[in-house]
Write a protein that holds these residues in place. Structure first.
Motif, mmCIF file in Angstrom:
data_model
loop_
_atom_site.group_PDB
_atom_site.id
_atom_site.type_symbol
_atom_site.label_atom_id
_atom_site.label_comp_id
_atom_site.label_asym_id
_atom_site.label_seq_id
_atom_site.Cartn_x
_atom_site.Cartn_y
_atom_site.Cartn_z
ATOM 1 N N GLY A 75 0.803 -1.190 -0.049
ATOM 2 C CA GLY A 75 -0.128 -0.068 -0.092
ATOM 3 C C GLY A 75 0.837 1.262 -0.258
ATOM 4 N N LYS A 76 0.058 2.458 0.025
ATOM 5 C CA LYS A 76 0.801 3.760 -0.113
ATOM 6 C C LYS A 76 1.757 3.797 1.076
ATOM 7 N N HIS A 77 1.467 3.688 2.371
ATOM 8 C CA HIS A 77 2.554 3.738 3.338
ATOM 9 C C HIS A 77 3.745 2.784 3.084
ATOM 10 N N GLY A 78 3.781 1.803 2.542
ATOM 11 C CA GLY A 78 4.734 1.174 2.201
ATOM 12 C C GLY A 78 5.811 1.831 1.210
ATOM 13 N N LEU A 79 5.045 2.389 0.254
ATOM 14 C CA LEU A 79 5.693 3.153 -0.675
ATOM 15 C C LEU A 79 6.411 4.434 -0.058
ATOM 16 N N HIS A 80 5.950 4.894 0.679
ATOM 17 C CA HIS A 80 6.623 6.018 1.787
ATOM 18 C C HIS A 80 7.855 5.500 2.211
ATOM 19 N N GLN A 81 7.724 4.391 2.836
ATOM 20 C CA GLN A 81 8.978 3.892 3.475
ATOM 21 C C GLN A 81 10.055 3.469 2.501
ATOM 22 N N ALA A 82 9.622 2.734 1.284
ATOM 23 C CA ALA A 82 10.391 2.590 0.269
ATOM 24 C C ALA A 82 11.146 3.820 -0.343
ATOM 25 N N MET A 83 10.380 4.752 -0.345
ATOM 26 C CA MET A 83 11.039 6.042 -1.235
ATOM 27 C C MET A 83 11.819 6.719 -0.268
ATOM 28 N N SER A 84 11.635 6.717 1.097
ATOM 29 C CA SER A 84 12.336 7.144 2.093
ATOM 30 C C SER A 84 13.852 6.571 2.323
ATOM 31 N N GLN A 85 13.882 5.226 1.932
ATOM 32 C CA GLN A 85 15.122 4.275 1.873
ATOM 33 C C GLN A 85 15.774 4.768 0.597
ATOM 34 N N ARG A 86 15.093 4.833 -0.666
ATOM 35 C CA ARG A 86 15.605 5.049 -1.893
ATOM 36 C C ARG A 86 16.237 6.449 -1.763
ATOM 37 N N TRP A 87 15.799 7.569 -0.843
ATOM 38 C CA TRP A 87 16.489 8.757 -0.739
ATOM 39 C C TRP A 87 17.653 8.650 0.117
ATOM 40 N N GLN A 88 17.720 8.015 0.980
ATOM 41 C CA GLN A 88 18.917 7.788 1.907
ATOM 42 C C GLN A 88 19.889 7.022 0.906
ATOM 43 N N GLU A 89 19.592 6.204 0.070
ATOM 44 C CA GLU A 89 20.595 5.649 -0.889
ATOM 45 C C GLU A 89 21.144 6.804 -1.600
ATOM 46 N N ARG A 90 20.326 7.460 -2.159
ATOM 47 C CA ARG A 90 20.632 8.812 -3.088
ATOM 48 C C ARG A 90 21.682 9.649 -2.347
ATOM 49 N N ARG A 91 21.498 10.113 -1.225
ATOM 50 C CA ARG A 91 22.105 10.695 -0.558
ATOM 51 C C ARG A 91 23.534 10.496 -0.204
ATOM 52 N N THR A 92 23.752 9.158 -0.061
ATOM 53 C CA THR A 92 24.901 8.457 -0.161
ATOM 54 C C THR A 92 25.674 8.718 -1.293
ATOM 55 N N GLU A 93 25.147 8.546 -2.320
ATOM 56 C CA GLU A 93 25.744 8.818 -3.701
ATOM 57 C C GLU A 93 26.103 10.245 -4.004
ATOM 58 N N LEU A 94 24.969 11.038 -3.617
ATOM 59 C CA LEU A 94 25.258 12.518 -3.585
ATOM 60 C C LEU A 94 26.399 13.191 -2.859
ATOM 61 N N VAL A 95 26.528 12.827 -1.886
ATOM 62 C CA VAL A 95 27.523 13.418 -0.912
ATOM 63 C C VAL A 95 28.307 12.207 -0.200
ATOM 64 N N PRO A 96 29.095 11.761 -0.981
ATOM 65 C CA PRO A 96 29.920 10.520 -0.110
ATOM 66 C C PRO A 96 30.636 11.336 1.037
ATOM 67 N N PRO A 97 31.087 10.668 1.970
ATOM 68 C CA PRO A 97 31.907 10.801 3.323
ATOM 69 C C PRO A 97 33.025 11.732 2.719
ATOM 70 N N GLU A 98 33.669 12.529 3.335
ATOM 71 C CA GLU A 98 34.601 13.457 3.060
ATOM 72 C C GLU A 98 34.450 14.478 1.999
ATOM 73 N N THR A 99 33.165 14.532 1.358
ATOM 74 C CA THR A 99 32.664 15.560 0.560
ATOM 75 C C THR A 99 32.745 17.144 1.439
ATOM 76 N N PRO A 100 33.545 18.018 1.047
ATOM 77 C CA PRO A 100 33.661 19.343 1.620
ATOM 78 C C PRO A 100 32.061 19.811 1.803
ATOM 79 N N LEU A 101 32.114 20.621 2.975
ATOM 80 C CA LEU A 101 30.711 21.319 3.267
ATOM 81 C C LEU A 101 30.039 21.953 1.925
ATOM 82 N N PRO A 102 31.375 23.126 1.525
ATOM 83 C CA PRO A 102 30.537 23.877 0.507
ATOM 84 C C PRO A 102 29.814 23.031 -0.815
ATOM 85 N N GLU A 103 30.614 22.086 -1.164
ATOM 86 C CA GLU A 103 30.154 21.032 -2.276
ATOM 87 C C GLU A 103 28.884 20.391 -1.806
#
Length: 221
Positions: A75-103
């Motif tokens: 259902g819809k709530h499960g989609l919410h959770q799956a998209m939240s997980q998807r964003w966490q994965e996206r954020r890891t790709e977007l700003v890997p560790p040691e990425t300078p704050l301005p970047e």
């Protein structure tokens, strides 16, 4: 941006019994089907928010039987959770560790160009937010900010930020700045006299956010 969540209200369970998909539906590539549904849900939630989104509309966008949403995501709530997980994965790709704050903040601001639905989802999440109790993904998303807040706190300890400045408050303000093309497009158009959705403006604005962070930390790289 730390795009930290996409919606906040729990789904209301349906009274209708769940139906297993037909054999021909189960023959679909499961990963491809899941991805189609997630992409469609992101677009639908970005357009209407979690409350306004309808699973029938999501299924239509994805070109799948509506029952597959229950089959794959419960259902819809499960989609919410799956998209939240998807964003966490996206954020890891977007700003890997040691990425300078301005970047980091330049990349968050550029999400309005590269991933606009996700930024709109975060905006809807704030508009629909009624408290942590109604948002089961609040704590995991909040923890995604801790590392950047710690970086600001370290700069403060090094004397590179004013001692009276609250690092957590600064993080919120910087995130608000990075999201401004999505949350305040009318203000931007009034100030700049230009369409805030164009690649040229969004690239310029992201560079300006990066310069702001660099100036605050007196060159944080």
């Amino acid at each position: 941006m730390i795009l930290l969540g996409v919606c906040t209200l729990a789904d209301v369970p349906s009274s209708k019994p769940r139906r297993s998909p037909k054999p021909q539906e189960r023959q679909r590539d499961p990963e491809r089907t899941r991805a189609l549904i997630l992409d469609a849900a992101e677009a639908e939630f970005a357009a209407h928010g979690f409350q306004g989104a309808r699973t029938a509309a999501i299924a239509a966008r994805a070109g799948v039987n509506q029952q597959l949403i229950s089959y794959y995501f419960d259902g819809k709530h499960g989609l919410h959770q799956a998209m939240s997980q998807r964003w966490q994965e996206r954020r890891t790709e977007l700003v890997p560790p040691e990425t300078p704050l301005p970047e980091q903040f330049r990349r968050y601001a550029l999400e309005a160009l590269h991933n606009p639905d996700a930024v709109r989802l975060m905006t809807w999440g704030g508009l629909e937010y009624t408290g942590a109790d109604s948002d089961p993904d609040h704590t995991p998303r909040a923890r995604m900010l801790e590392h950047s807040v710690d970086e600001l706190r370290t700069l403060q300890e090094q004397g590179r930020l004013p001692a009276e400045l609250d690092p957590a408050a600064l993080m919120v303000m910087l995130m608000a700045a990075a999201m401004a093309p999505t949350t305040l497009p009318h203000v931007i158009e009034g100030v700049y006299g230009t369409d805030p959705r164009t690649p040229e403006f969004l690239t310029h604005f992201a560079d300006q956010v990066s310069l702001l962070v660099r100036a605050l930390g007196r060159d944080t790289e």
